[in-house]
Write a protein that holds these residues in place. Structure first.
Motif, PDB file in Angstrom:
ATOM      1  N   GLU A 106      11.926  -1.056  36.472  1.00 37.13           N
ATOM      2  CA  GLU A 106      11.137  -0.384  37.503  1.00 37.13           C
ATOM      3  C   GLU A 106      11.900  -0.489  38.818  1.00 37.13           C
ATOM      4  OE1 GLU A 106       7.975  -3.732  39.010  1.00 37.13           O
ATOM      5  OE2 GLU A 106       7.374  -2.500  37.321  1.00 37.13           O
ATOM      6  N   LYS A 107      11.645   0.462  39.679  1.00 41.64           N
ATOM      7  CA  LYS A 107      12.354   0.492  40.956  1.00 41.64           C
ATOM      8  C   LYS A 107      11.590  -0.349  41.976  1.00 41.64           C
ATOM      9  CE  LYS A 107      13.836   4.518  42.298  1.00 41.64           C
ATOM     10  NZ  LYS A 107      13.965   5.836  42.935  1.00 41.64           N
ATOM     11  N   ARG A 108      12.302  -1.245  42.613  1.00 41.63           N
ATOM     12  CA  ARG A 108      11.729  -2.056  43.691  1.00 41.63           C
ATOM     13  C   ARG A 108      12.582  -1.852  44.934  1.00 41.63           C
ATOM     14  NH1 ARG A 108       9.678  -7.812  41.190  1.00 41.63           N
ATOM     15  NH2 ARG A 108       8.308  -6.899  39.631  1.00 41.63           N
ATOM     16  N   LYS A 109      12.002  -2.183  46.074  1.00 39.75           N
ATOM     17  CA  LYS A 109      12.737  -2.059  47.337  1.00 39.75           C
ATOM     18  C   LYS A 109      12.904  -3.425  47.970  1.00 39.75           C
ATOM     19  CE  LYS A 109      11.704   2.631  48.641  1.00 39.75           C
ATOM     20  NZ  LYS A 109      11.258   3.527  49.687  1.00 39.75           N
ATOM     21  N   SER A 110      14.084  -3.643  48.496  1.00 36.53           N
ATOM     22  CA  SER A 110      14.376  -4.899  49.181  1.00 36.53           C
ATOM     23  C   SER A 110      13.556  -4.954  50.471  1.00 36.53           C
ATOM     24  CB  SER A 110      15.863  -4.984  49.500  1.00 36.53           C
ATOM     25  OG  SER A 110      16.114  -6.067  50.359  1.00 36.53           O
ATOM     26  N   PRO A 111      12.832  -6.052  50.734  1.00 35.75           N
ATOM     27  CA  PRO A 111      12.052  -6.143  51.967  1.00 35.75           C
ATOM     28  C   PRO A 111      12.920  -6.214  53.229  1.00 35.75           C
ATOM     29  CG  PRO A 111      11.912  -8.197  50.735  1.00 35.75           C
ATOM     30  CD  PRO A 111      12.669  -7.224  49.894  1.00 35.75           C
ATOM     31  N   THR A 112      14.150  -6.674  53.079  1.00 35.48           N
ATOM     32  CA  THR A 112      15.003  -6.797  54.270  1.00 35.48           C
ATOM     33  C   THR A 112      15.801  -5.529  54.549  1.00 35.48           C
ATOM     34  OG1 THR A 112      16.708  -7.844  52.912  1.00 35.48           O
ATOM     35  CG2 THR A 112      15.227  -9.294  54.103  1.00 35.48           C
ATOM     36  N   THR A 113      16.340  -4.897  53.502  1.00 35.04           N
ATOM     37  CA  THR A 113      17.186  -3.719  53.729  1.00 35.04           C
ATOM     38  C   THR A 113      16.467  -2.402  53.444  1.00 35.04           C
ATOM     39  OG1 THR A 113      18.049  -3.693  51.463  1.00 35.04           O
ATOM     40  CG2 THR A 113      19.244  -5.030  53.087  1.00 35.04           C
ATOM     41  N   GLY A 114      15.407  -2.472  52.640  1.00 34.47           N
ATOM     42  CA  GLY A 114      14.707  -1.245  52.277  1.00 34.47           C
ATOM     43  C   GLY A 114      15.394  -0.456  51.169  1.00 34.47           C
ATOM     44  N   ARG A 115      16.509  -0.963  50.675  1.00 36.36           N
ATOM     45  CA  ARG A 115      17.242  -0.261  49.615  1.00 36.36           C
ATOM     46  C   ARG A 115      16.591  -0.523  48.254  1.00 36.36           C
ATOM     47  NH1 ARG A 115      23.414  -1.237  49.741  1.00 36.36           N
ATOM     48  NH2 ARG A 115      23.260   0.502  48.300  1.00 36.36           N
ATOM     49  N   PRO A 116      16.547   0.494  47.402  1.00 39.84           N
ATOM     50  CA  PRO A 116      15.967   0.303  46.071  1.00 39.84           C
ATOM     51  C   PRO A 116      16.942  -0.424  45.138  1.00 39.84           C
ATOM     52  CG  PRO A 116      16.695   2.561  46.318  1.00 39.84           C
ATOM     53  CD  PRO A 116      16.915   1.890  47.651  1.00 39.84           C
ATOM     54  N   TYR A 117      16.362  -1.151  44.173  1.00 39.18           N
ATOM     55  CA  TYR A 117      17.161  -1.817  43.150  1.00 39.18           C
ATOM     56  C   TYR A 117      16.336  -1.862  41.864  1.00 39.18           C
ATOM     57  CZ  TYR A 117      14.289  -5.901  44.296  1.00 39.18           C
ATOM     58  OH  TYR A 117      13.240  -6.763  44.514  1.00 39.18           O
ATOM     59  N   PRO A 118      17.008  -1.891  40.709  1.00 38.72           N
ATOM     60  CA  PRO A 118      16.267  -1.955  39.445  1.00 38.72           C
ATOM     61  C   PRO A 118      15.795  -3.377  39.149  1.00 38.72           C
ATOM     62  CG  PRO A 118      18.601  -1.840  39.005  1.00 38.72           C
ATOM     63  CD  PRO A 118      18.433  -1.719  40.497  1.00 38.72           C
ATOM     64  N   TRP A 119      14.610  -3.487  38.548  1.00 35.82           N
ATOM     65  CA  TRP A 119      14.053  -4.778  38.198  1.00 35.82           C
ATOM     66  C   TRP A 119      13.552  -4.686  36.756  1.00 35.82           C
ATOM     67  CZ3 TRP A 119      14.528  -9.239  40.574  1.00 35.82           C
ATOM     68  CH2 TRP A 119      13.703 -10.309  40.205  1.00 35.82           C
ATOM     69  N   ILE A 120      13.894  -5.671  35.937  1.00 38.29           N
ATOM     70  CA  ILE A 120      13.482  -5.660  34.535  1.00 38.29           C
ATOM     71  C   ILE A 120      12.134  -6.352  34.405  1.00 38.29           C
ATOM     72  CG2 ILE A 120      14.044  -6.443  32.204  1.00 38.29           C
ATOM     73  CD1 ILE A 120      16.999  -6.230  33.000  1.00 38.29           C
TER      74      ILE A 120
END
Length: 82
Positions: free
Chosen positions: A51-65
């Motif tokens: 699922e796609k999550r967003k970094s709270p500090t940068t706002g960039r999305p990253y995948p999370w299993i």
């Protein structure tokens, strides 16, 4: 020696016991060895998804299993040999 290659595909339905279905087909099976039948059943299975999550500090999305469940096809092959 001739091998039995006249097996059939069967859809296994909800609530059917695979052992009972196998026993029924095994009684009808003629020959010393071969594939009795191949069954296909759709079953709920644990899976891993992303699922796609967003970094709270940068706002960039990253995948999370994450763990989840899914309805997937299971194939059961029943065969006999000498």
């Amino acid at each position: 020696m001739r091998r039995n290659t006249s097996f059939r595909w069967f859809k296994l339905h909800k609530g059917e016991r695979k052992d009972d279905v196998m026993a029924e087909h095994l009684r009808k099976f003629r020959g010393p060895e071969g594939v009795v039948f191949i069954g296909k059943a759709q079953e709920k299975t644990p899976v891993f998804r992303t699922e796609k999550r967003k970094s709270p500090t940068t706002g960039r999305p990253y995948p999370w299993i994450v763990r989840s469940t899914a309805m997937v096809n299971h194939y059961y092959v029943y065969a006999v040999d000498r």
